[in-house]
Design a protein around this motif. Structure first.
Motif, PDB file in Angstrom:
ATOM      1  N   UNK A 130       0.854  -1.194   0.000  1.00  0.00           N
ATOM      2  CA  UNK A 130       0.000   0.000   0.000  1.00  0.00           C
ATOM      3  C   UNK A 130       0.891   1.245   0.000  1.00  0.00           C
ATOM      4  N   UNK A 131       0.491   2.239  -0.793  1.00  0.00           N
ATOM      5  CA  UNK A 131       1.256   3.479  -0.876  1.00  0.00           C
ATOM      6  C   UNK A 131       0.795   4.493   0.168  1.00  0.00           C
ATOM      7  N   UNK A 132       1.695   5.435   0.449  1.00  0.00           N
ATOM      8  CA  UNK A 132       1.366   6.526   1.367  1.00  0.00           C
ATOM      9  C   UNK A 132       0.377   7.509   0.746  1.00  0.00           C
ATOM     10  N   UNK A 133       0.522   7.751  -0.538  1.00  0.00           N
ATOM     11  CA  UNK A 133      -0.326   8.722  -1.241  1.00  0.00           C
ATOM     12  C   UNK A 133      -1.140   7.996  -2.302  1.00  0.00           C
ATOM     13  N   UNK A 134      -2.276   8.586  -2.617  1.00  0.00           N
ATOM     14  CA  UNK A 134      -3.093   8.001  -3.682  1.00  0.00           C
ATOM     15  C   UNK A 134      -2.338   8.004  -5.013  1.00  0.00           C
ATOM     16  N   UNK A 135      -1.430   8.970  -5.187  1.00  0.00           N
ATOM     17  CA  UNK A 135      -0.666   9.055  -6.437  1.00  0.00           C
ATOM     18  C   UNK A 135       0.830   9.023  -6.168  1.00  0.00           C
ATOM     19  N   UNK A 136       1.261   8.097  -5.336  1.00  0.00           N
ATOM     20  CA  UNK A 136       2.700   8.014  -5.071  1.00  0.00           C
ATOM     21  C   UNK A 136       3.494   7.833  -6.353  1.00  0.00           C
ATOM     22  N   UNK A 137       2.911   7.112  -7.300  1.00  0.00           N
ATOM     23  CA  UNK A 137       3.523   6.940  -8.615  1.00  0.00           C
ATOM     24  C   UNK A 137       2.572   7.517  -9.664  1.00  0.00           C
ATOM     25  N   UNK A 138       3.131   8.255 -10.616  1.00  0.00           N
ATOM     26  CA  UNK A 138       2.325   8.809 -11.709  1.00  0.00           C
ATOM     27  C   UNK A 138       1.998   7.730 -12.739  1.00  0.00           C
ATOM     28  N   UNK A 139       0.997   7.988 -13.594  1.00  0.00           N
ATOM     29  CA  UNK A 139       0.617   6.976 -14.595  1.00  0.00           C
ATOM     30  C   UNK A 139       1.760   6.522 -15.492  1.00  0.00           C
ATOM     31  N   UNK A 140       2.748   7.397 -15.712  1.00  0.00           N
ATOM     32  CA  UNK A 140       3.868   7.008 -16.565  1.00  0.00           C
ATOM     33  C   UNK A 140       4.967   6.255 -15.816  1.00  0.00           C
ATOM     34  N   UNK A 141       4.724   5.974 -14.532  1.00  0.00           N
ATOM     35  CA  UNK A 141       5.689   5.233 -13.738  1.00  0.00           C
ATOM     36  C   UNK A 141       6.682   6.090 -12.984  1.00  0.00           C
ATOM     37  N   UNK A 142       6.639   7.393 -13.179  1.00  0.00           N
ATOM     38  CA  UNK A 142       7.552   8.282 -12.456  1.00  0.00           C
ATOM     39  C   UNK A 142       7.015   8.543 -11.056  1.00  0.00           C
ATOM     40  N   UNK A 143       7.910   8.712 -10.111  1.00  0.00           N
ATOM     41  CA  UNK A 143       7.495   8.959  -8.737  1.00  0.00           C
ATOM     42  C   UNK A 143       6.980  10.395  -8.633  1.00  0.00           C
ATOM     43  N   UNK A 144       5.886  10.583  -7.904  1.00  0.00           N
ATOM     44  CA  UNK A 144       5.221  11.898  -7.906  1.00  0.00           C
ATOM     45  C   UNK A 144       5.946  12.919  -7.059  1.00  0.00           C
ATOM     46  N   UNK A 145       6.662  12.483  -6.039  1.00  0.00           N
ATOM     47  CA  UNK A 145       7.438  13.396  -5.193  1.00  0.00           C
ATOM     48  C   UNK A 145       8.406  12.558  -4.391  1.00  0.00           C
ATOM     49  N   UNK A 146       9.363  13.210  -3.765  1.00  0.00           N
ATOM     50  CA  UNK A 146      10.347  12.465  -2.981  1.00  0.00           C
ATOM     51  C   UNK A 146      10.409  12.917  -1.534  1.00  0.00           C
ATOM     52  N   UNK A 147       9.783  14.042  -1.203  1.00  0.00           N
ATOM     53  CA  UNK A 147       9.887  14.568   0.151  1.00  0.00           C
ATOM     54  C   UNK A 147       9.167  13.736   1.180  1.00  0.00           C
ATOM     55  N   UNK A 148       8.007  13.182   0.821  1.00  0.00           N
ATOM     56  CA  UNK A 148       7.237  12.352   1.756  1.00  0.00           C
ATOM     57  C   UNK A 148       6.426  11.382   0.921  1.00  0.00           C
ATOM     58  N   UNK A 149       7.048  10.315   0.506  1.00  0.00           N
ATOM     59  CA  UNK A 149       6.394   9.427  -0.447  1.00  0.00           C
ATOM     60  C   UNK A 149       6.896   7.995  -0.257  1.00  0.00           C
ATOM     61  N   UNK A 150       6.251   7.308   0.664  1.00  0.00           N
ATOM     62  CA  UNK A 150       6.573   5.917   0.933  1.00  0.00           C
ATOM     63  C   UNK A 150       5.715   5.018   0.057  1.00  0.00           C
ATOM     64  N   UNK A 151       6.294   3.951  -0.436  1.00  0.00           N
ATOM     65  CA  UNK A 151       5.543   2.958  -1.193  1.00  0.00           C
ATOM     66  C   UNK A 151       5.168   1.757  -0.326  1.00  0.00           C
ATOM     67  N   UNK A 152       5.257   1.946   0.985  1.00  0.00           N
ATOM     68  CA  UNK A 152       4.925   0.854   1.915  1.00  0.00           C
ATOM     69  C   UNK A 152       4.367   1.462   3.190  1.00  0.00           C
ATOM     70  N   UNK A 153       3.088   1.843   3.126  1.00  0.00           N
ATOM     71  CA  UNK A 153       2.429   2.630   4.168  1.00  0.00           C
ATOM     72  C   UNK A 153       1.021   2.060   4.319  1.00  0.00           C
ATOM     73  N   UNK A 154       0.685   1.442   5.439  1.00  0.00           N
ATOM     74  CA  UNK A 154      -0.530   0.623   5.446  1.00  0.00           C
ATOM     75  C   UNK A 154      -1.846   1.361   5.644  1.00  0.00           C
ATOM     76  N   UNK A 155      -1.845   2.649   5.939  1.00  0.00           N
ATOM     77  CA  UNK A 155      -3.066   3.327   6.376  1.00  0.00           C
ATOM     78  C   UNK A 155      -4.238   3.130   5.411  1.00  0.00           C
ATOM     79  N   UNK A 156      -4.020   3.323   4.106  1.00  0.00           N
ATOM     80  CA  UNK A 156      -5.119   3.171   3.155  1.00  0.00           C
ATOM     81  C   UNK A 156      -5.501   1.705   2.933  1.00  0.00           C
ATOM     82  N   UNK A 157      -4.719   0.802   3.478  1.00  0.00           N
ATOM     83  CA  UNK A 157      -5.104  -0.601   3.478  1.00  0.00           C
ATOM     84  C   UNK A 157      -6.269  -0.888   4.412  1.00  0.00           C
TER      85      UNK A 157
END
Length: 879
Positions: A725-752
């Motif tokens: 589960x990602x930290x943000x709804x758009x942690x990754x953009x549709x083209x596969x690029x990361x949306x930001x780096x300041x606060x962007x975990x790709x392993x964050x369970x809250x939205x799970x």
């Protein structure tokens, strides 16, 4: 009939845990009987039960509760107790195998001293060691040990136990855990050698909310160790850490939770080394801080093999583990002496290349300096959150078979399973479970990879229901609650934003602080053990009193206004798109949780028999509710907080005037339609959104939100290859690029937390009706809510009372079948939607004992396996 899963205080055969009053639990399975007619519990000093100290006798089955049974026994220090249970049903009976628990030192004093290397350098990692002689064969032996920050414990060159990162993470200024080990297999007659390697860890390494730049708990490595050995000749020997122990430099040159570890194999771990040997000296650490362990063992729970070796466009060699995971990489090498192997860990590739910018300042690396011999290598004092590993300095051809991913988390059983007809939904469930595993490493962290890894209170508050469905989290979260109470006590009732506080002395945010009430109530509902409420009750009460004091100081309006809050964190409805705190007014969120938490304190007090306190907090909750209705609702019932989260909180927390409930429900639906039936919620609103929709006649919208695949949605991440589960709804953009780096975990369970809706509403499995009645799934509330957007859904769950199953399938367009399994000696209230009593069959017979209540049928079932068929089903449709 079989009796299984025997646990003491929710742990299998706990050795040296903090146990003042033992609570026994077990499950009865593999039987056609349905009701426990009689039961017997025995406790003994020996496994043959010849030295029985408690015998309940064969008593009526209602007098012994398999979910939480407390035998009236008084415990002694450093003593092993055995227990077993016999159960009788209508026609069968069975006796369990013996279980056991062993007490720690309890109130017994320590002969050992805290010691530290007798050198000025506080950064050089030490090995502390001591040799001793035994002049007879040992027949029993225990070690009681703690080290700061972390310790690796060996006897005669062998690692003791299979745990890692001991003594774990807690509020070290409030208490320090010690562990107990059975060391009999590691010692022998004659010469013996004890050696303990120390690492920085959470105690003195770089760690904390400011990226670990200030305020360590301590600045010296330290060890306390006491061995108790009984010899064959009856002699008792005690070996204690003191200034007679020695020290030498460790091959671990550096260690850090954030940055990783550097290991120089040329130095080696053999003791005594050929190099300089130093003495040790006492170090001043308050002995009163030492307490028996509460942390579950952190172990290598799973292993993964890499799925590929990648050669990136940048010329890097990168291993792909195929799964975002927490732990480390174990590898085999025979590199020449002096070779420097460098491993770096990251979550995602960018442009096909290794990437780690979202880890911020965390180096997350492992450096191994070879000594020229073949070795199996892994770190001692750190862990990583990663899918990809960049490997530099490798000599010769890299063989993928030489690498293994060690998945590390606290030892807990996976007890929940969801399967549906939609593969992407199934992957979503798996992702939430993986994020739980990856972040349940001693404390429930927000993320396992960047320079944070903290026990954020808001994250576990919103996820705790899902956590209890996924894994047996009782003991794990009870330890977190204990830490929470310790930290809260020094903050005059305020709940810190993170627990343990580390170096962030801040707190008091709505929803985050309400972990103090919501977490223990969830644990009670799921596990049925009143001990958790007893442990946390003063914490629960103190949090509400803290808010009440703020309320009183601002005029006693029974609203929580002012203060600094996180709001609906990371929601998508803020007027300022750069704001992380959402568009729902913070005073409304705060007042809603004020009301909700006061009500939970009242419920807990009632369970504990504190009727006067329960009445007082019921009154407080009622006053807050009245104030909210006066402040936020117009005379015609319009809610002055027209956000998705505003409507959802008002409905879920029962804040809406009865006369206006239908209007608010309609307004929520209209709000969703304005938002193109896409969620806009953050950490506060998301856990309740689908649950509310499924219970206000908008079940189809809950499924629509679940199955949306474009941003923002849960399946958006699945389509982009997410394995957690990602930290943000758009942690990754549709083209596969990361949306930001300041606060962007790709392993964050809250939205799970959507998984809790899957269990409770999609599959319909609930631990009780909401007031605690039937807690521990003694009596469940089963109310599945099917929808034609899926062909089937099934939840399977090993509750405290036994295995439940609840699921449904739709065949041939209008044929609905509901399948239920209710365990031995349990029962359930079943609510079937869109049903007519005359058109239901159960196990191929007409359903006769139900009650028609509008468009739903309600009935009660005991233990058994049931297939319920609708003769003519069509989901209700909203106008």
């Amino acid at each position: 009939m079989k009796i299984s899963h025997l646990k003491t205080n929710h742990i299998v055969n706990p050795l040296g845990f903090a146990i003042d009053t033992p609570t026994f639990s077990w499950i009865v399975e593999e039987t056609d009987d349905t009701v426990q007619t009689a039961a017997q519990v025995l406790v003994s000093y020996d496994s043959d039960f010849k030295q029985i100290i408690f015998d309940s006798g064969k008593v009526d089955g209602s007098l012994i509760d398999s979910v939480a049974y407390c035998p009236p026994i008084t415990l002694q220090a450093r003593t092993r107790y055995f227990w077993k249970v016999r159960i009788w049903g209508e026609s069968e009976n069975a006796e369990s195998d013996p279980a056991w628990f062993e007490t720690a030192k309890m109130d017994e004093g320590w002969q050992a001293e805290w010691i530290t290397p007798d050198w000025e350098d506080n950064q050089t990692h030490p090995i502390l060691f001591h040799s001793f002689e035994l002049d007879a064969r040992p027949v029993a032996a225990r070690a009681y040990i703690s080290g700061l920050g972390l310790y690796h414990f060996e006897l005669n060159g062998q690692k003791v136990g299979d745990e890692y990162l001991t003594p774990y993470c807690n509020a070290y200024d409030q208490w320090i855990q010690y562990q107990t080990y059975d060391i009999l297999e590691h010692i022998a007659t004659g010469a013996n050698l004890i050696s303990v390697m120390l690492g920085s860890g959470w105690y003195k390494g770089r760690y904390g909310a400011d990226r670990g730049e200030t305020d360590f708990y301590g600045d010296r490595f330290a060890l306390i160790c006491e061995l108790h050995i009984t010899l064959e000749n009856g002699e008792d020997v005690i070996i204690s850490s003191d200034s007679s122990w020695q020290a030498q430099a460790s091959p671990v040159l550096e260690s850090s939770i954030f940055d990783g570890e550097t290991y120089d194999a040329r130095i080696g771990q053999s003791v005594p080394a050929s190099g300089a040997i130093a003495g040790t000296q006492p170090v001043v650490i308050d002995m009163a801080l030492l307490e028996a362990r509460r942390s579950l063992p952190v172990k290598i729970m799973e292993v993964l093999k890499p799925i590929a070796v990648l050669q990136t466009p940048a010329g890097e060699t990168v291993l792909d583990m195929g799964q975002n995971m927490t732990g480390w990489l174990r590898f085999k090498t025979n590199a020449p002496a002096g070779t420097r192997l460098h491993l770096q860990f990251g979550e995602v590739l960018q442009g096909g290349n290794f990437f780690r910018d979202n880890l911020r300042t965390a180096l997350a690396e492992y450096i191994y300096i070879a000594d020229g011999t073949e070795a199996i290598v892994e770190p001692y004092f750190t862990f990583y959150g990663f899918r990809y590993v960049k490997i530099s300095g490798w000599v010769g051809e890299l063989n993928i078979d030489d690498f293994t991913g060690c998945v590390v988390y606290s030892q807990m059983d996976v007890i929940g399973e969801i399967k549906t007809s939609n593969d992407k939904v199934n992957q979503l469930f798996k992702n939430a479970l993986w994020s739980q595993k990856d972040n349940f490493l001693d404390i429930p962290t927000d993320c396992p990879q960047r320079d944070e890894r903290l026990g954020w209170s808001g994250d576990i508050q919103v996820f705790s229901g899902t956590a209890c469905f996924n894994m047996d989290s009782a003991a794990f979260l009870s330890k977190y609650g204990y830490d929470l109470g310790k930290e809260q006590a020094k903050c005059d009732g305020m709940v810190p934003h993170i627990v343990p506080m580390a170096n962030l002395n801040k707190g008091g945010s709505a929803a985050w602080g309400d972990v103090a009430t919501i977490l223990p109530w969830n644990l009670y509902e799921f596990y049925g053990d009143v001990a958790i409420l007893d442990q946390q009750f003063e914490s629960m009460r103190a949090w509400v009193d803290y808010i009440k004091d703020i309320d009183e100081s601002s005029g006693g309006k029974r609203l929580w206004t002012g203060g600094i809050h996180f709001g609906d964190w990371l929601s998508l409805d803020a007027s300022d798109p750069t704001s992380r705190r959402g568009g729902t007014p913070h005073d409304f969120i705060a007042s809603a949780f004020y009301c909700y938490s006061a009500g939970l304190v009242a419920k807990a007090a009632k369970v504990l028999g504190k009727d006067d306190i329960a009445e007082a907090y019921e009154q407080l909750s009622a006053e807050i509710k009245a104030a909210i209705q006066k402040e936020y609702f117009t005379a015609t019932g319009r809610l002055a907080v027209p956000t998705q989260t505003g409507y959802v909180l008002a409905l879920f927390m029962d804040l809406v005037p009865d006369a206006f409930r239908e209007r608010v429900q309609d307004d929520l639906i209209a709000r969703l339609e304005e938002d193109n039936t896409h969620l806009r919620t953050g950490f506060v609103g998301t856990p309740y959104l689908c649950r509310v929709l499924s219970n206000i006649g908008a079940n189809d919208l809950a499924y629509k939100l679940l199955l949306n695949e474009d941003f923002p949605s849960w399946l958006y991440a699945i389509n982009l290859g997410a394995t957690t589960i990602w930290e943000r709804w758009n942690s990754i953009n549709p083209d596969g690029s990361i949306s930001s780096t300041g606060m962007n975990s790709l392993n964050h369970y809250a939205y799970g937390s959507i998984v809790e809706w899957m269990f409770r509403d999609m599959c319909g499995l609930n631990p009780s009706t909401g007031d605690g009645t039937g807690a521990g799934f003694r009596h469940a509330y089963i109310a599945p809510k099917p929808d034609q957007s899926l062909q089937c859904a099934r939840g399977r769950y090993r509750s405290a009372a036994g295995w439940y199953e609840s699921g449904w399938r739709i065949d041939e367009g209008d044929k609905l079948t509901v399948e239920l399994v209710i365990p031995f000696n349990a029962s359930a209230t079943v609510v079937l939607p869109d049903a007519h009593l005359s058109e239901l069959t159960i196990n191929n017979q007409p359903l006769q004992d139900g009650v028609q209540d509008g468009d739903q049928v309600i009935f009660t079932l005991g233990a058994g396996h049931y297939e319920i068929a609708y003769l003519n089903w069509q989901a209700s449709s909203r106008p």
